[in-house]
Design a protein around this motif. Structure first.
Motif, PDB file in Angstrom:
ATOM      1  N   CYS A 142     -20.950  53.577  79.522  1.00 32.96           N
ATOM      2  CA  CYS A 142     -19.865  53.891  78.586  1.00 32.96           C
ATOM      3  C   CYS A 142     -19.263  52.612  78.002  1.00 32.96           C
ATOM      4  O   CYS A 142     -18.761  51.765  78.744  1.00 32.96           O
ATOM      5  N   CYS A 202     -22.937  58.580  77.279  1.00 37.52           N
ATOM      6  CA  CYS A 202     -22.825  59.205  78.600  1.00 37.52           C
ATOM      7  C   CYS A 202     -23.824  60.350  78.736  1.00 37.52           C
ATOM      8  O   CYS A 202     -24.457  60.512  79.781  1.00 37.52           O
ATOM      9  N   LEU A 240     -18.241  63.431  81.107  1.00 39.34           N
ATOM     10  CA  LEU A 240     -17.366  62.260  80.964  1.00 39.34           C
ATOM     11  C   LEU A 240     -16.621  62.331  79.633  1.00 39.34           C
ATOM     12  O   LEU A 240     -15.422  62.048  79.565  1.00 39.34           O
ATOM     13  N   LYS A 266     -16.568  52.155  76.541  1.00 43.81           N
ATOM     14  CA  LYS A 266     -15.113  52.100  76.676  1.00 43.81           C
ATOM     15  C   LYS A 266     -14.652  52.138  78.138  1.00 43.81           C
ATOM     16  O   LYS A 266     -13.454  52.204  78.409  1.00 43.81           O
ATOM     17  N   ILE A 290     -14.774  54.482  80.396  1.00 47.96           N
ATOM     18  CA  ILE A 290     -14.127  55.711  80.867  1.00 47.96           C
ATOM     19  C   ILE A 290     -14.559  55.938  82.325  1.00 47.96           C
ATOM     20  O   ILE A 290     -15.751  55.983  82.619  1.00 47.96           O
ATOM     21  N   CYS A 314     -12.116  56.817  74.250  1.00 49.35           N
ATOM     22  CA  CYS A 314     -13.478  57.373  74.079  1.00 49.35           C
ATOM     23  C   CYS A 314     -13.791  57.509  72.601  1.00 49.35           C
ATOM     24  O   CYS A 314     -13.026  58.106  71.844  1.00 49.35           O
ATOM     25  N   ILE A 315     -14.927  56.945  72.185  1.00 50.12           N
ATOM     26  CA  ILE A 315     -15.291  56.958  70.760  1.00 50.12           C
ATOM     27  C   ILE A 315     -16.286  58.066  70.423  1.00 50.12           C
ATOM     28  O   ILE A 315     -16.777  58.131  69.298  1.00 50.12           O
ATOM     29  N   GLY A 316     -16.604  58.906  71.413  1.00 55.05           N
ATOM     30  CA  GLY A 316     -17.507  60.024  71.127  1.00 55.05           C
ATOM     31  C   GLY A 316     -18.918  59.595  70.774  1.00 55.05           C
ATOM     32  O   GLY A 316     -19.592  60.265  69.988  1.00 55.05           O
ATOM     33  N   CYS A 317     -19.373  58.506  71.385  1.00 56.24           N
ATOM     34  CA  CYS A 317     -20.687  57.967  71.011  1.00 56.24           C
ATOM     35  C   CYS A 317     -21.839  58.778  71.594  1.00 56.24           C
ATOM     36  O   CYS A 317     -22.927  58.813  71.028  1.00 56.24           O
ATOM     37  N   GLY A 318     -21.618  59.396  72.759  1.00 54.79           N
ATOM     38  CA  GLY A 318     -22.678  60.202  73.372  1.00 54.79           C
ATOM     39  C   GLY A 318     -23.574  59.433  74.326  1.00 54.79           C
ATOM     40  O   GLY A 318     -24.533  60.000  74.851  1.00 54.79           O
TER      41      GLY A 318
END
Ligand code: SF4
Length: 244
Positions: free
Chosen positions: A219, A160, A171, A221, A223, A154-158
């Protein structure tokens, strides 16, 4: 390709903001969406206009493109979205993430500090200082290592949050809880971690999860939703054990 862009322009957090239409002409279909915004910004600067603010750092390139987080290709990032996925002459809407917990800073830039606060609440393990432990001193079953690695991507992109009709961060939080909770090193704080991270998530103003599934669909990635089930299970055990 020639394209029309309707871009959200907002001078700052208190500015109401509005869509402004721009033309981009003669751009290669192999250019990425971010490269196209760079080309447009060069033109705006040469014309003496304010360039469009956006972030191009890995994980930060989030924007709604035609109403879809990171654009119509789905499950990618904006830097990997190429113009060949659009048609010559298209009009494309470009907006920032829309979520109460991600306030707009300027134009397409939002404040993702709420994610940082969730990580600060429990996204770590405590370890004694001293010499580095020997490699393989703590055996980890292969299946657990693989599952933890998948969660850790997870790259924390937001995306989701932006895609979720409830603006839920479940998520993201599920991925961060799982990637530590699946490993032996993450066990001592397993209960406090999930309780504190969920508290931080709620305090930040994210919505609840109703299993819409939009998060995993966008997402980049991959997830999986099953991690939200794992998060709920962890939370139930922790809340029972800690009487919260
Ligand atoms: S779970 Fe996926 S969409 Fe959400 S922040 Fe992590 S990488 Fe981005």
């Amino acid at each position: 390709m020639n394209l029309k862009l309707r871009v959200w322009r907002q001078r700052g957090p208190s500015d109401p903001g509005r869509m402004i239409t721009y033309s981009v002409e003669g751009i290669s279909p192999d250019a990425s969406f971010l490269e196209m915004l760079d080309v447009l910004n060069e033109k705006l600067i040469l014309d003496g206009d304010d360039p469009i603010a956006f972030e191009g750092i890995c994980g930060m390139c989030g924007m709604m493109i035609n109403g879809v987080a990171h654009g119509p290709e789905r499950a990618t990032t904006t830097c990997q979205l190429h113009l060949r996925h659009f048609s010559d002459g298209d009009t494309i809407d470009v907006e920032p993430w829309r979520a109460a917990a991600f306030p707009v800073v300027k134009d397409l830039v939002v404040d993702r500090g709420a994610f940082d606060r969730i990580i600060q609440a429990g996204g770590y393990v405590t370890a004694p200082t001293g010499a580095a432990p020997d490699a393989h001193a703590t055996p980890v079953p292969k299946a657990d290592a693989d599952a933890a690695f998948e969660a850790a991507t997870c790259i924390g992109c937001g995306a989701c949050v932006a895609a979720c009709p409830n603006g839920s961060a479940m998520l993201f939080t599920a991925a961060k809880v799982a990637h530590l909770g699946l490993l032996p090193q993450g066990q001592p704080e397993r209960h406090t971690r999930v309780l504190d991270m969920i508290d931080a998530q709620d305090a930040a103003g994210f919505g609840g999860c109703t299993n819409a599934g939009e998060c995993t669909a966008v997402c980049p990635k991959g997830i999986p939703l099953t991690l939200i089930g794992r998060l709920n299970s962890d939370y139930r055990h922790a809340a029972t054990a800690n009487s919260r």
